[in-house]
Motif scaffolding. Structure first.
Motif, PDB file in Angstrom:
ATOM      1  N   ASP A  80       0.865  -1.179   0.000  1.00 14.89           N
ATOM      2  CA  ASP A  80       0.000   0.000   0.000  1.00 14.89           C
ATOM      3  C   ASP A  80       0.906   1.235   0.000  1.00 14.89           C
ATOM      4  O   ASP A  80       1.245   1.780   1.049  1.00 14.89           O
ATOM      5  N   VAL A  81       1.303   1.639  -1.196  1.00 16.16           N
ATOM      6  CA  VAL A  81       2.199   2.780  -1.371  1.00 16.16           C
ATOM      7  C   VAL A  81       1.490   3.825  -2.210  1.00 16.16           C
ATOM      8  O   VAL A  81       0.883   3.500  -3.242  1.00 16.16           O
ATOM      9  N   THR A  82       1.535   5.067  -1.784  1.00 14.37           N
ATOM     10  CA  THR A  82       0.981   6.162  -2.569  1.00 14.37           C
ATOM     11  C   THR A  82       2.041   7.240  -2.740  1.00 14.37           C
ATOM     12  O   THR A  82       2.850   7.485  -1.843  1.00 14.37           O
ATOM     13  N   GLU A  83       2.026   7.868  -3.908  1.00 13.79           N
ATOM     14  CA  GLU A  83       2.931   8.988  -4.162  1.00 13.79           C
ATOM     15  C   GLU A  83       2.383  10.252  -3.522  1.00 13.79           C
ATOM     16  O   GLU A  83       1.178  10.508  -3.540  1.00 13.79           O
ATOM     17  N   THR A  84       3.270  11.061  -2.987  1.00 12.97           N
ATOM     18  CA  THR A  84       2.946  12.401  -2.525  1.00 12.97           C
ATOM     19  C   THR A  84       3.628  13.391  -3.471  1.00 12.97           C
ATOM     20  O   THR A  84       4.293  12.992  -4.430  1.00 12.97           O
ATOM     21  N   ASP A  85       3.480  14.677  -3.204  1.00 14.45           N
ATOM     22  CA  ASP A  85       4.128  15.671  -4.062  1.00 14.45           C
ATOM     23  C   ASP A  85       5.636  15.479  -4.101  1.00 14.45           C
ATOM     24  O   ASP A  85       6.268  15.666  -5.149  1.00 14.45           O
ATOM     25  N   ASP A  86       6.204  15.091  -2.958  1.00 16.26           N
ATOM     26  CA  ASP A  86       7.675  15.028  -2.892  1.00 16.26           C
ATOM     27  C   ASP A  86       8.193  13.724  -2.340  1.00 16.26           C
ATOM     28  O   ASP A  86       9.299  13.653  -1.825  1.00 16.26           O
ATOM     29  N   GLY A  87       7.392  12.650  -2.454  1.00 12.25           N
ATOM     30  CA  GLY A  87       7.897  11.385  -1.929  1.00 12.25           C
ATOM     31  C   GLY A  87       6.867  10.278  -1.940  1.00 12.25           C
ATOM     32  O   GLY A  87       6.040  10.178  -2.850  1.00 12.25           O
ATOM     33  N   LEU A  88       6.900   9.450  -0.885  1.00 11.98           N
ATOM     34  CA  LEU A  88       6.055   8.265  -0.798  1.00 11.98           C
ATOM     35  C   LEU A  88       5.464   8.128   0.599  1.00 11.98           C
ATOM     36  O   LEU A  88       6.120   8.453   1.598  1.00 11.98           O
ATOM     37  N   ARG A  89       4.243   7.613   0.648  1.00 15.86           N
ATOM     38  CA  ARG A  89       3.631   7.197   1.906  1.00 15.86           C
ATOM     39  C   ARG A  89       3.445   5.686   1.818  1.00 15.86           C
ATOM     40  O   ARG A  89       2.828   5.183   0.860  1.00 15.86           O
ATOM     41  N   ILE A  90       3.973   4.969   2.795  1.00 16.45           N
ATOM     42  CA  ILE A  90       4.001   3.506   2.737  1.00 16.45           C
ATOM     43  C   ILE A  90       3.325   2.937   3.976  1.00 16.45           C
ATOM     44  O   ILE A  90       3.783   3.153   5.105  1.00 16.45           O
TER      45      ILE A  90
END
Length: 461
Positions: free
Chosen positions: A389-399
């Motif tokens: 469950d990984v999502t892209e953010t404006d400047d990185g990743l939320r895992i």
């Protein structure tokens, strides 16, 4: 120019990632630093006398750099041993004794016309156009298909502002031709290096040979990977250059290099600390222990940040005369971390974070969208394909941690994606990594090193 798939092996081949049966316990000697090797090659090529490079990394990126310099008329002689017989056979004398492989660099004025194959090496495509301005004639740059998508326009514009003639048909991308005039005026220049700190390093490395040196001012957004610029400045100073930089009390975002001769050096290349990451991560995710010999007590390599980052994720490290020993605790913590200065570590940290007990947020790495591949999109796609469950953010990743399952982990010809897949495969059954041979970009022999680590035996490149 066609893409050089042969350097990466069969891009469609699948490598069954070995599953660890328990905590790893190994000593792994990693190859030399790519960043140090390629900077040292450029500085040695511009020096006033010959130099030695000992324990250099031999990988696709460094061979591309050496071959490119040879195409520009620089002498680089490689010897696999320091024995007198090897020296005699090569016709070279004065080679350091008992120190393993060494390259002797014989500098000279860059020669043209020449054609440089950059492959997909950012250091080659960016460090050598400034050097090419010192040749008399055209130097053509091209490489893999991905190299034609990576940003170089800000660097080429900076060279034009410093007095160079550069032809890229207005693309701001490769292919491009630098029409060298035998010298470059140099002087003051502004450059937006927010997409790559290599633009700054590229201008600084050749600046001692410019008539007026250089004053480089970064005028863009936040500057990524500043430790790599500090590495460039440190290596310039050790080669005899006079450099005024922010780290020595200079103006923020401004670097000045005075014109002058560079010294030929006898340089021992440090282990590549970023390439140690998958092995240290193996200790963390399996609850084992790995020692990396020759870890420097003081270094400008960004990979040194692994000590702090991986400790925060649940391990413990000791630095002593044996090297760096990292021991996993059996638990993996999520982490909220700004990786702006150490973006190259992001794939490996993302792999570990996908196995953690809690959520992780990786920040400050929007520039990774312009690396060997779009690393943020690739990590999101591939970890999620294994159930993550990984999502892209404006400047990185939320895992967010999820139970993962087997599957194919695609690598997009990106060496750090390949090693991230290997880390996941240690604890996730039936992971197959596509094109593991792409690790040869910076770490030849990675599969053998990995198997040796799992066997518990000391591994040596």
């Amino acid at each position: 120019m066609t893409e050089h798939h042969d350097a990466h092996g069969d891009a469609s081949a699948l490598w069954p990632a070995p599953l660890a049966s328990g905590g790893v316990d190994a000593t792994v000697t990693v190859p030399g630093s790519k960043s140090v090797t390629n900077r040292a090659l450029v500085l040695a090529a511009l020096a006033s006398d010959p130099g030695w490079l000992r324990r250099p990394l031999r990988s696709r990126d460094t061979v591309l750099m050496a071959d490119a310099l040879r195409s520009l008329g620089i002498g680089i002689e490689e010897m696999a041993s320091s024995s007198s017989s090897a020296s005699a056979a090569s016709g070279v004398t004065g080679m350091p004794e008992g120190r393993g492989e060494a390259w002797r660099i014989i500098p000279g004025s860059p020669q043209a016309p020449a054609t440089v194959n950059v492959g997909n090496a950012g250091t080659v495509m960016r460090f050598l156009p400034p050097l090419a301005t010192l040749a008399e004639g055209p130097v053509h740059f091209d490489g893999d298909l991905r190299a034609r998508e990576r940003p170089v326009g800000a660097l080429l514009d900076a060279l034009r502002a410093l007095g160079a003639r550069v032809d890229d048909d207005g693309r701001g991308r490769l292919p491009a031709t630098v029409h060298g005039a035998g010298s470059l005026d140099g002087g003051r220049v502004e450059v937006d290096a927010s997409s790559s700190s290599q633009f700054i390093s590229a201008l600084l490395l050749s600046a001692p040979r410019f008539n007026q040196g250089v004053e480089v001012r970064h005028v863009g957004r936040s500057l990524p990977s500043t430790p790599h610029i500090r590495m460039t400045v440190d290596m310039l100073r050790r080669a005899g250059a006079q450099v005024d930089a922010p780290d020595s009390g200079g103006e923020p975002n401004v670097w000045r290099v005075t014109p002058g001769a560079l010294l030929g050096r006898d340089l021992v290349v440090e282990p590549d600390l970023s390439n140690a990451q998958p092995f240290l991560a193996a200790a963390l995710v399996t609850g084992g222990r790995v020692t990396i010999p020759d870890w420097p007590a003081h270094t400008t390599q960004p990979g040194d940040a692994l000590r702090e980052i991986l400790t925060a994720m649940g391990g413990d490290c000791t630095l002593d005369e044996q090297g760096l020993t990292f021991t996993g605790s059996g638990r993996i913590n999520g982490i909220d971390v700004d990786l702006k200065d150490v973006g190259e570590l992001t794939p490996g940290i993302a792999a570990v974070a996908a196995l953690a007990d809690g959520e992780s947020v990786l920040r400050g790495v929007s520039h990774l969208r312009l690396h060997e591949t779009d690393r943020l999109a690739a990590l999101t796609r591939e970890i999620n394909a294994l159930g993550g469950d990984v999502t892209e953010t404006d400047d990185g990743l939320r895992i967010r941690p999820r139970e993962l399952h087997g599957g194919v982990f695609h690598t997009y010809d990106d060496h750090r994606l390949a090693t991230a897949g290997a880390v996941l495969g240690l604890v996730v059954k039936d992971v197959e990594v596509e094109n593991i041979a792409t690790t040869g970009k910076t770490m030849p022999g990675f599969p053998e090193l990995w198997q040796g680590m799992l066997a518990g035996a000391g591994s040596r490149a």
